[in-house]
Design a protein around this motif. Structure first.
Motif, PDB file in Angstrom:
ATOM      1  N   MET A  79      43.416 -19.100  69.931  1.00 18.46           N
ATOM      2  CA  MET A  79      43.141 -20.383  69.226  1.00 18.46           C
ATOM      3  C   MET A  79      44.281 -21.074  68.280  1.00 18.46           C
ATOM      4  O   MET A  79      44.527 -22.285  68.380  1.00 18.46           O
ATOM      5  CB  MET A  79      41.974 -20.205  68.122  1.00 18.46           C
ATOM      6  CG  MET A  79      40.595 -19.983  68.756  1.00 18.46           C
ATOM      7  SD  MET A  79      39.544 -19.832  67.286  1.00 18.46           S
ATOM      8  CE  MET A  79      39.606 -21.393  66.681  1.00 18.46           C
ATOM      9  N   GLY A  80      45.183 -19.950  67.831  1.00 12.80           N
ATOM     10  CA  GLY A  80      46.447 -20.667  67.186  1.00 12.80           C
ATOM     11  C   GLY A  80      47.467 -21.542  68.165  1.00 12.80           C
ATOM     12  O   GLY A  80      47.771 -22.570  67.649  1.00 12.80           O
ATOM     13  N   THR A  81      47.374 -21.246  69.371  1.00  8.50           N
ATOM     14  CA  THR A  81      48.265 -22.060  70.102  1.00  8.50           C
ATOM     15  C   THR A  81      47.473 -23.326  70.856  1.00  8.50           C
ATOM     16  O   THR A  81      47.860 -24.321  71.481  1.00  8.50           O
ATOM     17  CB  THR A  81      48.846 -21.492  71.382  1.00  8.50           C
ATOM     18  OG1 THR A  81      47.854 -20.633  72.253  1.00  8.50           O
ATOM     19  CG2 THR A  81      49.937 -20.314  70.900  1.00  8.50           C
ATOM     20  N   GLY A  82      46.212 -23.248  70.639  1.00 11.68           N
ATOM     21  CA  GLY A  82      45.230 -24.315  71.195  1.00 11.68           C
ATOM     22  C   GLY A  82      45.014 -24.541  72.787  1.00 11.68           C
ATOM     23  O   GLY A  82      45.157 -25.478  73.360  1.00 11.68           O
ATOM     24  N   THR A  83      45.279 -23.322  73.302  1.00  7.58           N
ATOM     25  CA  THR A  83      45.089 -23.205  74.721  1.00  7.58           C
ATOM     26  C   THR A  83      43.969 -22.966  75.620  1.00  7.58           C
ATOM     27  O   THR A  83      43.054 -22.466  74.602  1.00  7.58           O
ATOM     28  CB  THR A  83      46.165 -22.431  75.304  1.00  7.58           C
ATOM     29  OG1 THR A  83      46.000 -20.965  74.572  1.00  7.58           O
ATOM     30  CG2 THR A  83      47.526 -22.698  75.102  1.00  7.58           C
ATOM     31  N   GLY A  84      43.625 -22.855  76.645  1.00  5.00           N
ATOM     32  CA  GLY A  84      42.510 -22.757  77.323  1.00  5.00           C
ATOM     33  C   GLY A  84      41.234 -23.452  76.848  1.00  5.00           C
ATOM     34  O   GLY A  84      41.704 -24.946  76.664  1.00  5.00           O
ATOM     35  N   PRO A  85      40.189 -23.174  76.680  1.00 12.15           N
ATOM     36  CA  PRO A  85      38.927 -23.873  76.173  1.00 12.15           C
ATOM     37  C   PRO A  85      39.099 -24.558  74.629  1.00 12.15           C
ATOM     38  O   PRO A  85      38.340 -25.335  74.395  1.00 12.15           O
ATOM     39  CB  PRO A  85      37.888 -23.047  76.094  1.00 12.15           C
ATOM     40  CG  PRO A  85      38.473 -21.530  75.831  1.00 12.15           C
ATOM     41  CD  PRO A  85      39.825 -21.469  76.652  1.00 12.15           C
ATOM     42  N   ARG A 104      44.869  -6.197  69.273  1.00 11.68           N
ATOM     43  CA  ARG A 104      43.974  -6.834  69.861  1.00 11.68           C
ATOM     44  C   ARG A 104      43.817  -8.230  68.814  1.00 11.68           C
ATOM     45  O   ARG A 104      43.412  -9.329  69.301  1.00 11.68           O
ATOM     46  CB  ARG A 104      42.707  -6.069  69.658  1.00 11.68           C
ATOM     47  CG  ARG A 104      42.371  -5.017  70.723  1.00 11.68           C
ATOM     48  CD  ARG A 104      41.262  -4.333  70.616  1.00 11.68           C
ATOM     49  NE  ARG A 104      40.033  -5.121  70.784  1.00 11.68           N
ATOM     50  CZ  ARG A 104      38.807  -4.690  70.811  1.00 11.68           C
ATOM     51  NH1 ARG A 104      38.550  -3.227  70.338  1.00 11.68           N
ATOM     52  NH2 ARG A 104      37.775  -5.477  70.907  1.00 11.68           N
ATOM     53  N   ALA A 105      43.771  -7.966  67.468  1.00 16.26           N
ATOM     54  CA  ALA A 105      43.747  -9.038  66.615  1.00 16.26           C
ATOM     55  C   ALA A 105      44.856 -10.130  66.780  1.00 16.26           C
ATOM     56  O   ALA A 105      44.518 -11.184  66.953  1.00 16.26           O
ATOM     57  CB  ALA A 105      44.006  -8.628  65.140  1.00 16.26           C
ATOM     58  N   ILE A 106      46.164  -9.804  66.979  1.00 19.29           N
ATOM     59  CA  ILE A 106      46.896 -10.647  67.494  1.00 19.29           C
ATOM     60  C   ILE A 106      46.927 -11.506  68.788  1.00 19.29           C
ATOM     61  O   ILE A 106      46.840 -12.870  68.626  1.00 19.29           O
ATOM     62  CB  ILE A 106      48.538  -9.967  67.667  1.00 19.29           C
ATOM     63  CG1 ILE A 106      48.895  -9.631  66.278  1.00 19.29           C
ATOM     64  CG2 ILE A 106      49.556 -10.943  68.292  1.00 19.29           C
ATOM     65  CD1 ILE A 106      50.063  -8.600  66.459  1.00 19.29           C
ATOM     66  N   ALA A 107      46.267 -10.758  69.737  1.00 19.91           N
ATOM     67  CA  ALA A 107      45.922 -11.507  71.127  1.00 19.91           C
ATOM     68  C   ALA A 107      44.625 -12.529  70.607  1.00 19.91           C
ATOM     69  O   ALA A 107      44.822 -13.750  71.357  1.00 19.91           O
ATOM     70  CB  ALA A 107      45.325 -10.457  72.038  1.00 19.91           C
ATOM     71  N   LEU A 138      41.928 -28.399  69.925  1.00 23.10           N
ATOM     72  CA  LEU A 138      42.316 -28.236  68.812  1.00 23.10           C
ATOM     73  C   LEU A 138      43.914 -28.909  68.475  1.00 23.10           C
ATOM     74  O   LEU A 138      44.267 -29.313  67.700  1.00 23.10           O
ATOM     75  CB  LEU A 138      42.526 -26.843  68.631  1.00 23.10           C
ATOM     76  CG  LEU A 138      41.236 -25.988  68.431  1.00 23.10           C
ATOM     77  CD1 LEU A 138      41.427 -24.609  68.175  1.00 23.10           C
ATOM     78  CD2 LEU A 138      40.450 -26.676  67.386  1.00 23.10           C
ATOM     79  N   ARG A 139      44.666 -29.229  69.577  1.00 25.35           N
ATOM     80  CA  ARG A 139      45.878 -29.686  69.650  1.00 25.35           C
ATOM     81  C   ARG A 139      46.069 -31.376  69.524  1.00 25.35           C
ATOM     82  O   ARG A 139      46.838 -32.051  69.153  1.00 25.35           O
ATOM     83  CB  ARG A 139      46.680 -29.552  70.860  1.00 25.35           C
ATOM     84  CG  ARG A 139      47.327 -28.091  70.962  1.00 25.35           C
ATOM     85  CD  ARG A 139      47.876 -27.842  72.310  1.00 25.35           C
ATOM     86  NE  ARG A 139      46.939 -27.764  73.411  1.00 25.35           N
ATOM     87  CZ  ARG A 139      47.165 -28.142  74.751  1.00 25.35           C
ATOM     88  NH1 ARG A 139      48.611 -28.569  74.968  1.00 25.35           N
ATOM     89  NH2 ARG A 139      46.543 -28.084  75.432  1.00 25.35           N
ATOM     90  N   LYS A 140      44.571 -31.780  69.553  1.00 25.64           N
ATOM     91  CA  LYS A 140      44.610 -33.349  69.464  1.00 25.64           C
ATOM     92  C   LYS A 140      44.297 -33.668  67.851  1.00 25.64           C
ATOM     93  O   LYS A 140      43.589 -33.328  67.489  1.00 25.64           O
ATOM     94  CB  LYS A 140      43.385 -33.993  70.312  1.00 25.64           C
ATOM     95  CG  LYS A 140      43.642 -33.595  71.678  1.00 25.64           C
ATOM     96  CD  LYS A 140      42.128 -34.214  72.555  1.00 25.64           C
ATOM     97  CE  LYS A 140      42.566 -33.893  74.188  1.00 25.64           C
ATOM     98  NZ  LYS A 140      41.484 -34.457  74.999  1.00 25.64           N
TER      99      LYS A 140
END
Length: 488
Positions: free
Chosen positions: A476-482, A468-471, A486-488
């Motif tokens: 957020m770590g990959t900067g995907t979805g909402p 659950r923690a890894i998910a 974070l990737r900018k």
């Protein structure tokens, strides 16, 4: 504190019931597992989306009010500037004498009748402006309606299907746990409407960022529960039935307090049925329903497997599980706070604030998890006698201590990430990732139960929380979805 108050009351319940005997505490453990499974499936999606939706609506309403206020101020400024222009033009035209005479006549009129311009209507208008205006939050009305309906349905389900559900959990017809488990479950089921309504209202207050009201209400109810426990269990000699009755009465008290407070702040009767957000609630609610089923089925399956080991291992498992859940819910409190703040930040499109809030609750969650690991480890190792006097049960508890204490930092991070994703309204990812986590965890539960018994169950639960923690970290770590910004 509000989230931890009820599990703490359950811990005290467990301590009182433990004085009756290991069979009774094991029976109550199975019943609580069933009740919590059904309640979480019914209410957790509702509470989670209610907090986010109310936070968003409250923020938008506040922004609209501020915008209207600015517009009114601009109109007043424009009006004053226009009046100044007219006066300047009059001065240029040499009409100051006439204006002075008019002003003098007006002043004399006011002196002669000083109350002329202050009417009763003006006084009533000022009084009404001083009264705090109730908020119009459609999500609050929708949440309460869903909570009431789901609570009644849960009561009917648990009362009518108590025997089959207990059998499914491993408590068969010849088991000594069957009678006390059946009594406790059917009586506890009567409090389901109060539980679901109170949790729905807590979701509304959290959306307002008001965590004091739910805390006061929950503490008042739980203190009532603690006072009634020894009276009903021992003085009235009702045993496990007394514990269930005390819990039900406390839940109805919590609901009553919250309802009175909410009615003072919110217009609970919507102007029309169309104002209720059924489609929005159902769409996101079903996504979180799958998440909750996936999450709670792992814990419920673990309790079921522990029950198959016998009354003594089940009693030890119940005590360890209650401590595990209680301590973990302290981190869930941080998650709820983060959810409300992040939901408001996304409504304002203030991504810097959302990122800062997420980072801070993660930092606090990790520190809290480390502190809880030390506190729970020492407390459960040397304080298990509070819950039971049975030597065999206490011995098995010491075996579970490393898992209950060691997983606290992981649990804290997992719960906090849930709140972060809910605040960003990332319900789809939360649901689908949890389903994948549950599939892996259920497989490990069966394998490790057969090979390791009690220890195997706790190893599997540790794997479950780790996944659950890894998910959460992955999103957020990959900067995907909402979190694309974070990737900018």
């Amino acid at each position: 504190m509000a989230l931890a108050a009820d599990p703490i009351a359950s811990l005290i319940d467990t301590a009182f019931i433990g004085r009756i005997g290991p069979v009774e505490i094991a029976a109550v453990g199975v019943s609580i597992a069933i009740f919590n499974q059904v309640s979480k499936v019914a209410i957790f999606p509702l509470v989670s989306i209610t907090t986010s939706f109310v936070a968003e609506e409250e923020t938008i309403e506040r922004m609209n009010t501020e915008a209207i206020k600015v517009q009114n101020e601009e109109k007043e400024t424009t009006k004053e500037l226009t009046q100044d222009d007219v006066k300047l033009e009059n001065l240029e035209n040499g009409s100051t004498v006439k204006d002075e005479k008019k002003d003098s006549a007006s002043d004399d009129s006011f002196k002669a009748s000083p109350c002329k311009h202050t009417t009763a209507a003006d006084i009533n208008s000022n009084k009404s402006n001083l009264k705090p205006q109730k908020r119009n939050i459609p999500s609050a009305s929708t949440a309460l309606l869903f909570g009431a309906v789901l609570g009644i349905l849960e009561t009917l389900l648990l009362v009518l299907l108590a025997q089959p559900l207990l059998s499914l959990m491993g408590v068969k017809s010849g088991s000594p746990m069957l009678l006390p488990a059946h009594k406790y479950l059917t009586l506890r089921a009567l409090g389901a409407p109060a539980v679901l309504l109170s949790l729905a209202m807590q979701g509304v207050f959290r959306g307002f960022k008001d965590t004091k009201t739910p805390l006061y209400a929950t503490v008042a109810g739980d203190l009532t529960n603690i006072i009634l426990d020894p009276i009903l269990i021992f003085t009235c000699k009702l045993g496990v039935s007394g514990a269930a009755i005390a819990h039900v009465l406390s839940q109805y008290l919590i609901s009553l307090i919250l309802l009175v407070k909410l009615m003072q702040q919110v217009e609970l009767l919507p102007p029309s049925v169309k104002a209720l957000q059924f489609s929005r609630f159902l769409k996101n609610g079903f996504l979180l329903l799958f998440k909750v089923i996936a999450a709670t089925i792992c814990v419920t399956l673990a309790a079921s497997l522990a029950a198959r080991l016998g009354a003594t291992p089940m009693a030890a498992f119940q005590i360890c599980l209650q401590v595990w859940l209680t301590s973990s819910l302290l981190a869930d409190g941080l998650a709820v706070a983060g959810q409300a703040i992040i939901a408001s930040a996304f409504a304002e499109k203030n991504y810097e604030k959302a990122t800062a809030a997420a980072a801070r609750v993660l930092q606090m969650g990790f520190v809290m998890g480390m502190g809880l690991a030390l506190l729970v480890g020492l407390g459960l190792q040397f304080g298990s006698g509070v819950f039971t006097k049975d030597i065999n049960v206490k011995h098995i508890i010491t075996i579970g201590v490393p898992f209950v204490a060691g997983t606290q930092p992981i649990n804290s991070i997992a719960f906090v990430y849930d709140g972060i994703n809910f605040g960003a309204s990332d319900f789809a990812y939360s649901a689908y990732s949890m389903i994948l986590v549950a599939i892996g965890s259920i497989g490990s539960l069966f394998v490790l139960y057969k090979s390791g018994g009690f220890v195997g169950i706790w190893v599997a639960l540790s794997i479950f929380m780790g996944l659950r923690a890894i998910a959460g970290i992955w999103r957020m770590g990959t900067g995907t979805g909402p979190w694309y910004f974070l990737r900018k």
